[in-house]
Design a protein around this motif. Structure first.
Motif, mmCIF file in Angstrom:
data_model
loop_
_atom_site.group_PDB
_atom_site.id
_atom_site.type_symbol
_atom_site.label_atom_id
_atom_site.label_comp_id
_atom_site.label_asym_id
_atom_site.label_seq_id
_atom_site.Cartn_x
_atom_site.Cartn_y
_atom_site.Cartn_z
ATOM 1 N N GLU A 1 1.296 4.512 -10.900
ATOM 2 C CA GLU A 1 2.219 3.417 -11.194
ATOM 3 C C GLU A 1 3.660 3.799 -10.832
ATOM 4 O OE1 GLU A 1 2.074 2.110 -15.212
ATOM 5 O OE2 GLU A 1 0.359 0.771 -14.879
ATOM 6 N N ILE A 2 4.390 2.846 -10.277
ATOM 7 C CA ILE A 2 5.831 2.973 -10.112
ATOM 8 C C ILE A 2 6.464 1.676 -10.617
ATOM 9 C CG2 ILE A 2 5.829 4.616 -8.185
ATOM 10 C CD1 ILE A 2 6.104 2.272 -6.264
ATOM 11 N N ASP A 3 7.678 1.772 -11.144
ATOM 12 C CA ASP A 3 8.287 0.542 -11.641
ATOM 13 C C ASP A 3 8.903 -0.253 -10.489
ATOM 14 O OD1 ASP A 3 10.958 1.489 -11.150
ATOM 15 O OD2 ASP A 3 10.862 2.608 -13.028
ATOM 16 N N LEU A 4 9.251 -1.464 -10.786
ATOM 17 C CA LEU A 4 9.746 -2.384 -9.761
ATOM 18 C C LEU A 4 11.008 -1.845 -9.090
ATOM 19 C CD1 LEU A 4 9.670 -5.151 -8.364
ATOM 20 C CD2 LEU A 4 10.996 -6.055 -10.293
ATOM 21 N N TYR A 5 11.865 -1.197 -9.861
ATOM 22 C CA TYR A 5 13.134 -0.742 -9.316
ATOM 23 C C TYR A 5 12.940 0.361 -8.278
ATOM 24 C CZ TYR A 5 14.018 -3.107 -13.670
ATOM 25 O OH TYR A 5 14.000 -4.020 -14.692
ATOM 26 N N ILE A 6 11.997 1.294 -8.558
ATOM 27 C CA ILE A 6 11.700 2.342 -7.570
ATOM 28 C C ILE A 6 11.056 1.722 -6.338
ATOM 29 C CG2 ILE A 6 10.224 4.337 -7.106
ATOM 30 C CD1 ILE A 6 10.772 5.331 -9.881
ATOM 31 N N GLY B 1 11.439 -0.497 -0.687
ATOM 32 C CA GLY B 1 10.645 -1.622 -0.191
ATOM 33 C C GLY B 1 9.147 -1.351 -0.203
ATOM 34 N N THR B 2 8.701 -0.407 -1.026
ATOM 35 C CA THR B 2 7.263 -0.119 -1.116
ATOM 36 C C THR B 2 6.523 -1.315 -1.700
ATOM 37 O OG1 THR B 2 7.567 2.273 -1.325
ATOM 38 C CG2 THR B 2 5.515 1.357 -2.199
ATOM 39 N N GLN B 3 5.479 -1.746 -1.003
ATOM 40 C CA GLN B 3 4.721 -2.921 -1.432
ATOM 41 C C GLN B 3 3.619 -2.540 -2.424
ATOM 42 O OE1 GLN B 3 5.542 -6.153 -0.349
ATOM 43 N NE2 GLN B 3 7.322 -4.982 0.374
ATOM 44 N N PRO B 4 3.235 -3.483 -3.306
ATOM 45 C CA PRO B 4 2.103 -3.224 -4.204
ATOM 46 C C PRO B 4 0.841 -2.883 -3.411
ATOM 47 C CG PRO B 4 3.288 -5.202 -4.872
ATOM 48 C CD PRO B 4 3.854 -4.801 -3.543
ATOM 49 N N ASP B 5 0.083 -1.915 -3.905
ATOM 50 C CA ASP B 5 -1.174 -1.455 -3.291
ATOM 51 C C ASP B 5 -0.955 -0.714 -1.979
ATOM 52 O OD1 ASP B 5 -2.601 -2.521 -5.410
ATOM 53 O OD2 ASP B 5 -3.002 -4.409 -4.370
ATOM 54 N N TRP C 1 -0.142 2.943 -4.613
ATOM 55 C CA TRP C 1 0.962 2.639 -5.519
ATOM 56 C C TRP C 1 0.696 1.318 -6.250
ATOM 57 C CZ3 TRP C 1 3.440 6.786 -6.320
ATOM 58 C CH2 TRP C 1 3.814 7.657 -5.294
ATOM 59 N N LEU C 2 0.779 1.362 -7.550
ATOM 60 C CA LEU C 2 0.674 0.162 -8.377
ATOM 61 C C LEU C 2 2.064 -0.160 -8.929
ATOM 62 C CD1 LEU C 2 -2.579 0.983 -10.390
ATOM 63 C CD2 LEU C 2 -2.359 -0.262 -8.230
ATOM 64 N N VAL C 3 2.620 -1.280 -8.497
ATOM 65 C CA VAL C 3 3.971 -1.650 -8.911
ATOM 66 C C VAL C 3 3.911 -2.341 -10.271
ATOM 67 C CG1 VAL C 3 6.041 -2.957 -8.344
ATOM 68 C CG2 VAL C 3 4.723 -1.856 -6.514
ATOM 69 N N LYS C 4 4.594 -1.749 -11.227
ATOM 70 C CA LYS C 4 4.589 -2.268 -12.588
ATOM 71 C C LYS C 4 5.777 -3.216 -12.773
ATOM 72 C CE LYS C 4 4.477 -0.739 -17.403
ATOM 73 N NZ LYS C 4 4.531 0.458 -18.294
#
Length: 295
Positions: A215-220, A243-247, A273-276
């Motif tokens: 998991e990474i948060d939205l800001y990262i 600009g890392t996209q979900p998944d 990466w799972l964007v939280k």
């Protein structure tokens, strides 16, 4: 080698059906499983006997040989050939008479001796390879990641083995000479070990590659940053691009599972990466997001 009554081990009669054998095996294997009986050598021994009995009796061809020859069932083909030669010899020497009775266990050697005045001794004294043993060994993923030693109890004996890194679930290895003693100075049998690798809640193995989710948060995800993750051989600090996209998936070459019996060869590690998304925003935070949405 002493006679082992596989029917008695599974608490069955000799006319047991295939379904009877399956039910008895499941019941006893569950009762004596090493996971339920830690540090219990007697239960471990019983578990191995149950596995051995099931392997023979659940196979129609093996069961047929066992019912006929008992402890010498693994040499059934050689014994059948010897019997055939003896029958042919009897036919030539005794006016074509033939023997059509049935016998099992050790009776075949007595039959040859009585019928031919000791002529059966050559078959009785022929050397045969000892019976092979089969054992199941359960490992967790971290155990399978490194080469290590383990001590197994096989047929009441302690066997210390080295397990190479990278063994796979369901893989079998052969240890020559660790089976039952040979018959009449024949070579000992072999030990076959089948590995069962339990699942890991974090690391998913596919061949020699490892897959994880982080998991990474939205800001990262939006601004970029750093993330420390766990691998099978320690922690690694990674740079997360802005600009890392979900998944989105990142590949770390050589950070996966060791390749079996290939030193310094490893698979890869794949990180998804799972964007939280943030929750419970206050009024000010919501206002900021609304401004961003309009820009």
């Amino acid at each position: 080698m002493d006679y082992i009554d596989y029917y008695k081990i599974l608490d069955l009669k000799k006319d047991a059906t295939t379904e009877d054998i399956k039910k008895a095996y499941r019941k006893l294997a569950r009762r004596h499983h090493p996971d339920l009986n830690p540090n219990n050598d007697e239960a471990n021994k019983k578990f191995q006997q149950v596995n051995e009995a099931n392997e023979v009796l659940s196979d129609p061809e093996k069961r047929k040989k066992y019912d006929k020859y008992g402890k010498d069932w693994q040499h059934a083909d050689q014994l059948d050939a010897q019997q055939q030669r003896q029958y042919q010899s009897q036919g030539r020497g005794y006016g074509g008479n033939s023997y059509s009775g049935g016998f099992g266990g050790d009776d075949f050697s007595d039959f040859f001796s009585s019928m031919f005045g000791g002529g059966g001794r050559s078959s009785r004294n022929s050397p045969f390879k000892g019976q092979d043993y089969n054992a199941d060994l359960q490992l967790n993923l971290l155990d399978a990641y490194t080469s290590h030693k383990q001590t197994l109890t096989v047929n009441g004996k302690q066997v210390r083995i080295t397990i190479p890194a990278g063994v796979e679930n369901g893989q079998k290895i052969k240890l020559p000479g660790y089976g039952a003693p040979g018959v009449n100075n024949g070579p000992p049998g072999d030990l076959y070990i089948k590995f069962s690798i339990t699942d890991n809640p974090k690391f998913k193995r596919k061949g020699n590659d490892i897959y994880i989710q982080e998991e990474i948060d939205l800001y990262i995800a939006v601004l970029g940053g750093e993330k420390i993750i766990d691998t099978l051989n320690g922690k690694v600090k990674l740079k997360v691009p802005e600009g890392t996209q979900p998944d989105a998936t990142l590949r770390l070459k050589g950070k996966g599972f060791p390749v079996y019996k290939k030193e310094n060869h490893f698979g890869d590690l794949y990180i998804k990466w799972l964007v939280k998304l943030p929750t419970g925003l206050n009024a000010e935070q919501k206002e900021l997001f609304e401004k961003l949405s309009k820009l």
